[in-house]
Design an enzyme around this catalytic site. Sequence first.
Site, PDB file in Angstrom:
ATOM      1  N   CYS A 294       0.673  -1.034   0.028  1.00  0.00           N
ATOM      2  CA  CYS A 294       0.124   0.015  -0.120  1.00  0.00           C
ATOM      3  C   CYS A 294       0.954   1.286  -0.273  1.00  0.00           C
ATOM      4  O   CYS A 294       2.260   1.064   0.149  1.00  0.00           O
ATOM      5  CB  CYS A 294      -0.715  -0.089   1.347  1.00  0.00           C
ATOM      6  SG  CYS A 294      -1.819  -1.487   1.652  1.00  0.00           S
TER       7      CYS A 294
ATOM      8  N   ARG B 104       2.061   0.684  -5.958  1.00  0.00           N
ATOM      9  CA  ARG B 104       2.517  -0.133  -4.907  1.00  0.00           C
ATOM     10  C   ARG B 104       1.166  -0.855  -4.323  1.00  0.00           C
ATOM     11  O   ARG B 104       1.232  -1.683  -3.639  1.00  0.00           O
ATOM     12  CB  ARG B 104       2.697   0.883  -3.749  1.00  0.00           C
ATOM     13  CG  ARG B 104       3.798   1.630  -3.885  1.00  0.00           C
ATOM     14  CD  ARG B 104       5.431   0.917  -3.963  1.00  0.00           C
ATOM     15  NE  ARG B 104       5.676   0.283  -2.810  1.00  0.00           N
ATOM     16  CZ  ARG B 104       6.622   0.417  -2.081  1.00  0.00           C
ATOM     17  NH1 ARG B 104       7.218   1.716  -2.272  1.00  0.00           N
ATOM     18  NH2 ARG B 104       6.939  -0.176  -0.806  1.00  0.00           N
TER      19      ARG B 104
ATOM     20  N   TRP C 235      -3.664  -2.280  -1.200  1.00  0.00           N
ATOM     21  CA  TRP C 235      -3.876  -3.286  -1.487  1.00  0.00           C
ATOM     22  C   TRP C 235      -4.412  -4.140  -0.498  1.00  0.00           C
ATOM     23  O   TRP C 235      -3.717  -4.466   0.706  1.00  0.00           O
ATOM     24  CB  TRP C 235      -2.379  -3.892  -2.038  1.00  0.00           C
ATOM     25  CG  TRP C 235      -2.319  -5.216  -2.663  1.00  0.00           C
ATOM     26  CD1 TRP C 235      -2.514  -5.460  -3.951  1.00  0.00           C
ATOM     27  CD2 TRP C 235      -2.137  -6.455  -1.881  1.00  0.00           C
ATOM     28  NE1 TRP C 235      -2.135  -6.992  -4.522  1.00  0.00           N
ATOM     29  CE2 TRP C 235      -1.790  -7.394  -2.945  1.00  0.00           C
ATOM     30  CE3 TRP C 235      -1.771  -6.817  -0.765  1.00  0.00           C
ATOM     31  CZ2 TRP C 235      -1.650  -8.939  -2.794  1.00  0.00           C
ATOM     32  CZ3 TRP C 235      -1.563  -8.138  -0.519  1.00  0.00           C
ATOM     33  CH2 TRP C 235      -1.620  -9.130  -1.690  1.00  0.00           C
TER      34      TRP C 235
ATOM     35  N   ASN D 278       0.192   1.128   6.677  1.00  0.00           N
ATOM     36  CA  ASN D 278       0.756  -0.008   5.674  1.00  0.00           C
ATOM     37  C   ASN D 278       1.177  -1.077   6.701  1.00  0.00           C
ATOM     38  O   ASN D 278       1.676  -0.781   7.688  1.00  0.00           O
ATOM     39  CB  ASN D 278       1.820   0.343   4.915  1.00  0.00           C
ATOM     40  CG  ASN D 278       1.503   1.397   3.621  1.00  0.00           C
ATOM     41  OD1 ASN D 278       0.508   1.500   3.430  1.00  0.00           O
ATOM     42  ND2 ASN D 278       2.416   1.933   3.105  1.00  0.00           N
ATOM     43  N   GLY D 279       0.842  -2.402   6.374  1.00  0.00           N
ATOM     44  CA  GLY D 279       1.298  -3.484   7.323  1.00  0.00           C
ATOM     45  C   GLY D 279       0.263  -4.328   7.692  1.00  0.00           C
ATOM     46  O   GLY D 279      -0.986  -4.228   7.141  1.00  0.00           O
TER      47      GLY D 279
ATOM     48  N   GLU E 123      12.595 -17.025 -15.164  1.00  0.00           N
ATOM     49  CA  GLU E 123      12.279 -15.647 -15.234  1.00  0.00           C
ATOM     50  C   GLU E 123      11.155 -15.412 -16.454  1.00  0.00           C
ATOM     51  O   GLU E 123      10.373 -14.431 -16.355  1.00  0.00           O
ATOM     52  CB  GLU E 123      13.635 -14.570 -14.938  1.00  0.00           C
ATOM     53  CG  GLU E 123      13.204 -13.179 -15.489  1.00  0.00           C
ATOM     54  CD  GLU E 123      12.305 -12.710 -14.504  1.00  0.00           C
ATOM     55  OE1 GLU E 123      11.969 -13.142 -13.529  1.00  0.00           O
ATOM     56  OE2 GLU E 123      12.024 -11.176 -14.527  1.00  0.00           O
TER      57      GLU E 123
ATOM     58  N   LYS F  12       7.544 -13.669 -16.219  1.00  0.00           N
ATOM     59  CA  LYS F  12       7.237 -12.467 -16.887  1.00  0.00           C
ATOM     60  C   LYS F  12       5.820 -12.653 -17.719  1.00  0.00           C
ATOM     61  O   LYS F  12       4.911 -12.078 -17.432  1.00  0.00           O
ATOM     62  CB  LYS F  12       8.070 -12.040 -17.605  1.00  0.00           C
ATOM     63  CG  LYS F  12       9.264 -11.254 -17.243  1.00  0.00           C
ATOM     64  CD  LYS F  12       9.206 -10.036 -16.585  1.00  0.00           C
ATOM     65  CE  LYS F  12       8.694  -9.870 -15.366  1.00  0.00           C
ATOM     66  NZ  LYS F  12       9.883 -10.066 -14.298  1.00  0.00           N
TER      67      LYS F  12
ATOM     68  N   GLU G  98       2.629 -13.476 -15.048  1.00  0.00           N
ATOM     69  CA  GLU G  98       2.147 -12.389 -14.340  1.00  0.00           C
ATOM     70  C   GLU G  98       1.695 -11.034 -14.829  1.00  0.00           C
ATOM     71  O   GLU G  98       0.394 -10.513 -14.755  1.00  0.00           O
ATOM     72  CB  GLU G  98       3.231 -11.672 -13.199  1.00  0.00           C
ATOM     73  CG  GLU G  98       4.438 -11.111 -14.084  1.00  0.00           C
ATOM     74  CD  GLU G  98       5.596 -10.434 -12.922  1.00  0.00           C
ATOM     75  OE1 GLU G  98       5.070 -10.060 -12.002  1.00  0.00           O
ATOM     76  OE2 GLU G  98       6.812 -10.525 -13.537  1.00  0.00           O
TER      77      GLU G  98
ATOM     78  N   HIS H 194      10.984 -36.471 -17.557  1.00  0.00           N
ATOM     79  CA  HIS H 194      10.592 -37.150 -16.051  1.00  0.00           C
ATOM     80  C   HIS H 194       9.290 -36.616 -15.637  1.00  0.00           C
ATOM     81  O   HIS H 194       8.699 -36.772 -14.577  1.00  0.00           O
ATOM     82  CB  HIS H 194      11.566 -36.501 -15.228  1.00  0.00           C
ATOM     83  CG  HIS H 194      13.078 -37.004 -15.560  1.00  0.00           C
ATOM     84  ND1 HIS H 194      13.226 -38.432 -15.222  1.00  0.00           N
ATOM     85  CD2 HIS H 194      14.156 -36.291 -15.759  1.00  0.00           C
ATOM     86  CE1 HIS H 194      14.489 -38.380 -15.252  1.00  0.00           C
ATOM     87  NE2 HIS H 194      15.149 -37.392 -16.067  1.00  0.00           N
TER      88      HIS H 194
ATOM     89  N   LYS I  48       3.578  -3.625  -6.420  1.00  0.00           N
ATOM     90  CA  LYS I  48       5.200  -3.673  -6.506  1.00  0.00           C
ATOM     91  C   LYS I  48       5.441  -3.645  -4.953  1.00  0.00           C
ATOM     92  O   LYS I  48       5.104  -2.755  -4.097  1.00  0.00           O
ATOM     93  CB  LYS I  48       5.449  -2.309  -7.121  1.00  0.00           C
ATOM     94  CG  LYS I  48       6.762  -2.029  -7.469  1.00  0.00           C
ATOM     95  CD  LYS I  48       7.242  -2.554  -8.945  1.00  0.00           C
ATOM     96  CE  LYS I  48       8.732  -2.644  -9.224  1.00  0.00           C
ATOM     97  NZ  LYS I  48       9.221  -3.630 -10.090  1.00  0.00           N
TER      98      LYS I  48
HETATM   99  C1  F6R Z   1       8.148 -10.038 -10.721  1.00  0.00           C
HETATM  100  C2  F6R Z   1       8.253  -9.173  -9.813  1.00  0.00           C
HETATM  101  C3  F6R Z   1       8.261  -9.821  -8.356  1.00  0.00           C
HETATM  102  C4  F6R Z   1       9.458  -9.069  -7.551  1.00  0.00           C
HETATM  103  C5  F6R Z   1       9.388  -9.831  -6.011  1.00  0.00           C
HETATM  104  C6  F6R Z   1      10.721  -9.435  -5.142  1.00  0.00           C
HETATM  105  O1  F6R Z   1       8.295  -9.198 -11.882  1.00  0.00           O
HETATM  106  O2  F6R Z   1       8.297  -8.042  -9.937  1.00  0.00           O
HETATM  107  O3  F6R Z   1       8.526 -11.312  -8.237  1.00  0.00           O
HETATM  108  O4  F6R Z   1      10.723  -9.450  -8.000  1.00  0.00           O
HETATM  109  O5  F6R Z   1       8.182  -9.439  -5.401  1.00  0.00           O
HETATM  110  O6  F6R Z   1      10.713  -7.745  -5.086  1.00  0.00           O
HETATM  111  P1  F6R Z   1      11.759  -6.980  -4.628  1.00  0.00           P
HETATM  112  O7  F6R Z   1      12.755  -7.341  -5.587  1.00  0.00           O
HETATM  113  O8  F6R Z   1      11.246  -5.755  -4.509  1.00  0.00           O
HETATM  114  O9  F6R Z   1      12.226  -7.730  -3.114  1.00  0.00           O
END
Ligand code: F6R
Length: 607
Positions: free
Chosen positions: A2, A27, A73, A99-100, A480, A484, A487, A503, A602
């Site tokens: 948040c 966020r 969030w 937040n939290g 990765e 991508k 998500e 397997h 994020k």
């Molecule tokens: C994927 C993504 C998330 C972050 C993860 C860790 O695209 O963005 O999987 O990589 O939440 O976030 P940080 O790097 O901020 O600790």
Amino acid sequence: MCGIIGYIGNRSAIPILVSGLMRLEYRGYDSAGLALSVRGSLKVHKAAGKLFRLKSILPKRSGGKIGIGHTRWATHGAPTDINAHPHLSADGKTAVVHNGIVENAAELRSLLEDEGVEFVSETDTELLAHLIARETDASLEQRVGKALALVQGTYGIAVIHCDESDRIVVARHGSPIIIGVGDREMLVASDIAALVRYTQQVVHLDDGEIATLDAKGFRTMTMDAQPIPKSPSTVSWQDDAYERGEYAHYMRKEIFEQPAAIARTLSGRIEDRFHTAHLGGLNLEASDLRDIKRVKLLGCGSAFYAGVAGAHFIESLARIPASAEPAAEFRYRNPVIERDTLHVAISQSGETLDTLMAIQEVRRSGGPVLGIVNVVGSSIAREAEGGIYMHAGPEVSVASTKAYTCSLVALVLLALHLGRMRDLSIERGSNLIEALKRLPDDIESALATEDSLRDLAQRHARCSSAFYIGRGTGFAVALEGAQKLKEISYIHAEAYPSSELKHGPLALVGPELPTFMVMPHGAMLEKSIVSLEEVKARKGPVIALTHPGDARIARRADSVIEIPHTDDLLAPVVMAIPLQLFAYHCALALGRDIDQPRNLAKSVTVE
Ligand code: F6R
């Protein structure tokens, strides 16, 4: 997850709070709200949904010059107008944004209900407003301190009271609070993104601290009101770095920023004379680094996947046993922490709670911890003994791109540094350095594959599932790539080491399931070609991600994406680019909300 913003000064608060919320929306984005103190009472405006819904209900004019805002969030309670922050005490005089997570929320809620409090929302935050309002001390900061003494869990909060409209009180425990020091005005936010438009001077609160802001300054103290003097530091990121500019999405902008971002990660860190990396921020003695017997890389999501590649880099260059583990798993499995193991936390935001808690666990046991972090001054950067800043610049899109590749580069530098302290040869060191210098150009060439990736995305965007496979560091890239795709496009995708296909997963391979094969040239190429044949024998469409020059791949794969030859260890960095572009164009073709995909946020600052 948040976002918090607060303003006190001589200007109308609404436009400043709204512009802060716009910067924070990445966020968390399921509801937003703000509270203003106007002529002795609090005015609250809240709306479920994205910020534009809140903007549409705000008054054109308001005399409020002090206010707090929040973008949410959801954790406790659905994303509704009522559950949106700020929350008020029953008398309507205290407003809180938070937040939290309050872990003893059920217990505190029944305590307050027994005292006759009627809750209007399902949130844990509302109880903070009631707890503060039931304290009787003269000053708001004292009442906040006393109320928080009852709370278990994590919080970053901002509080206003209509009878004390000359101040905002903020407090932190496990969730960031940053004060912005302006010219006869003060701001507060949970993220510097919301501050840099107004000031470059910031003060980070530490856990267990409260601060009171008024238009002229701030006072920081412990929860029991013992003063802790703090001075502002200067943030280097400017407001325009957060602008989307000509790009349709932040994600595409950030993908295309990678050559420059990687050049910054490398800048000043290559020591040609000794064929090594110069890493000034490690804060560990050379003798300590030489004594390291193991390296454990910790992170979540894409940061963990960077760690998977990083473990290969370290084993290959430094010959130190290395492994990566999701930070949350590490934290809860009672890990064996040895003092000669170097723990490295990888995090773009520097605020991911699981990663932060994992390294706090390591520090409690006395093990050395480094951070590979993007946000300067963030919680993980401050908790670690030292580390390497990525210098990727602000990453706004929820899907990590440039921070992922910059963390790979930082890990290569760390591996080179550790290797050259041991027995990595001058020749290997200098070859790698030459390849690192070429890396920004190689990334440019990889970006030039965009048209092919757009075409491929048009062809495959309607598939219901995709496989990503590779060997060695190619598997790390596959992890990765699948991340991508799922998500941002919501297409189901899974990554496997190519060797694992037979397997189990091979049962799913057929004409409907595209397989992205990460096939850098090098020791594992022949094995990868065997896997390619296995998939083709089941009529699975194959997209090969490789370097130019192998006719067998060109003949057998349905599509080939070629990226320039580079050092084997740097292939994962360059190969990540087409996978990012493929995910982006699939999501675009499907009309997804690319920068703010559903259910995500994020920086995950809750468990
Ligand atoms: C994927 C993504 C998330 C972050 C993860 C860790 O695209 O963005 O999987 O990589 O939440 O976030 P940080 O790097 O901020 O600790």
